[in-house]
Design a protein around this motif. Structure first.
Motif, PDB file in Angstrom:
ATOM      1  N   ASP A 115     141.382 -11.328  74.257  1.00 43.20           N
ATOM      2  CA  ASP A 115     141.262 -11.131  72.817  1.00 43.20           C
ATOM      3  C   ASP A 115     140.207 -12.042  72.178  1.00 43.20           C
ATOM      4  N   HIS A 165     128.424 -18.885  67.298  1.00 41.50           N
ATOM      5  CA  HIS A 165     128.376 -17.961  66.163  1.00 41.50           C
ATOM      6  C   HIS A 165     126.992 -17.986  65.526  1.00 41.50           C
ATOM      7  N   ASP A 184     124.291 -14.938  65.575  1.00 40.60           N
ATOM      8  CA  ASP A 184     123.881 -14.353  64.298  1.00 40.60           C
ATOM      9  C   ASP A 184     122.382 -14.474  64.062  1.00 40.60           C
ATOM     10  N   LYS A 226     139.880 -20.315  68.134  1.00 40.27           N
ATOM     11  CA  LYS A 226     138.446 -20.111  67.909  1.00 40.27           C
ATOM     12  C   LYS A 226     137.953 -18.987  68.807  1.00 40.27           C
ATOM     13  N   ARG A 227     137.151 -18.127  68.235  1.00 41.78           N
ATOM     14  CA  ARG A 227     136.616 -16.967  68.939  1.00 41.78           C
ATOM     15  C   ARG A 227     135.175 -17.221  69.369  1.00 41.78           C
ATOM     16  N   PHE A 258     132.785 -14.867  69.392  1.00 40.05           N
ATOM     17  CA  PHE A 258     131.868 -14.112  68.548  1.00 40.05           C
ATOM     18  C   PHE A 258     132.225 -14.265  67.076  1.00 40.05           C
ATOM     19  N   SER A 259     131.211 -14.334  66.232  1.00 41.95           N
ATOM     20  CA  SER A 259     131.427 -14.499  64.795  1.00 41.95           C
ATOM     21  C   SER A 259     131.949 -13.202  64.187  1.00 41.95           C
ATOM     22  N   THR A 260     132.443 -13.323  62.995  1.00 48.24           N
ATOM     23  CA  THR A 260     132.922 -12.155  62.261  1.00 48.24           C
ATOM     24  C   THR A 260     131.935 -11.763  61.160  1.00 48.24           C
ATOM     25  N   THR A 261     130.716 -12.256  61.249  1.00 45.16           N
ATOM     26  CA  THR A 261     129.683 -11.929  60.282  1.00 45.16           C
ATOM     27  C   THR A 261     129.429 -10.426  60.283  1.00 45.16           C
ATOM     28  N   ASP A 262     129.293  -9.864  59.102  1.00 43.16           N
ATOM     29  CA  ASP A 262     128.965  -8.451  58.957  1.00 43.16           C
ATOM     30  C   ASP A 262     127.473  -8.304  59.245  1.00 43.16           C
TER      31      ASP A 262
END
Length: 190
Positions: free
Chosen positions: A13, A132, A136, A156-157, A159-163
């Protein structure tokens, strides 16, 4: 141009937090507590040391690795390698003296400039926040992932969650192991 390779232990995940037992995370040490060790799954780690010419990390990872890695036999090839730490707060007097040349970079622009220099691959260890920013900014060229058959939930993931626009990857190497681990190597299509 130098290649920037992000290497990570990652849960299915997407969690990368505290794989080796770093304090403060509920599932700390998940890489060795939850999954049987299979040596062949970690051959990529030796290869990374042989192929890399520099290490890039964020301040938090530097502070976790620098007291331990210099004296660990399994990371011996990294000791003489140049290290780059991306941080706006770390100072030169906070750097360890027994781990080779270390340079503090203050921005992703400085990382982009480093990529333009002569030399071989730069490996990024740990450093979720740095990953991240690098991703990005389009500064990662390859991912070396050891994916664990675990769902860790919060953490902490990688990959970033940036759109942002879709970023295409090309699977260039993969292998599954008897303990459920999967090696996945992706090139970033720029």
């Amino acid at each position: 141009m130098r290649t920037v390779i992000s290497t990570a232990f990652v849960s299915l995940d997407g969690v990368v937090e505290a794989p080796g037992g770093e304090p403060g995370y509920r599932n700390s040490g998940w890489t060795f507590k939850e999954v049987e060790f299979v040596p062949e799954a970690f051959a990529i780690k030796e290869r990374e040391q042989q192929e890399s010419t520099a290490i890039l990390m964020g301040r938090v990872s530097y502070e976790a690795f620098s007291p331990v890695w210099p004296d660990m036999a399994e990371f011996a090839h990294y000791k003489p390698m140049p290290k780059y730490v991306v941080s706006t707060t770390l100072t030169d007097d906070e750097l360890v003296s027994d781990w080779g040349e270390t340079t503090i970079l203050r921005s992703l622009d400085e990382v982009a400039a480093l990529k333009e220099t002569e030399g071989g691959p730069i490996i990024v260890h740990g450093s979720a926040t740095l990953n991240h920013g690098l991703s990005d900014a389009g500064l990662i060229d390859r991912y070396h992932l050891l994916v664990y058959p675990l769902l860790l939930g919060a953490g902490k993931r990688l990959f970033s969650t940036t759109d942002k626009d879709t970023q295409k990857l090309k699977l260039v190497e993969h292998e599954a192991y008897s303990n459920g681990l999967q090696k996945q190597v992706f090139d970033v299509i720029h």
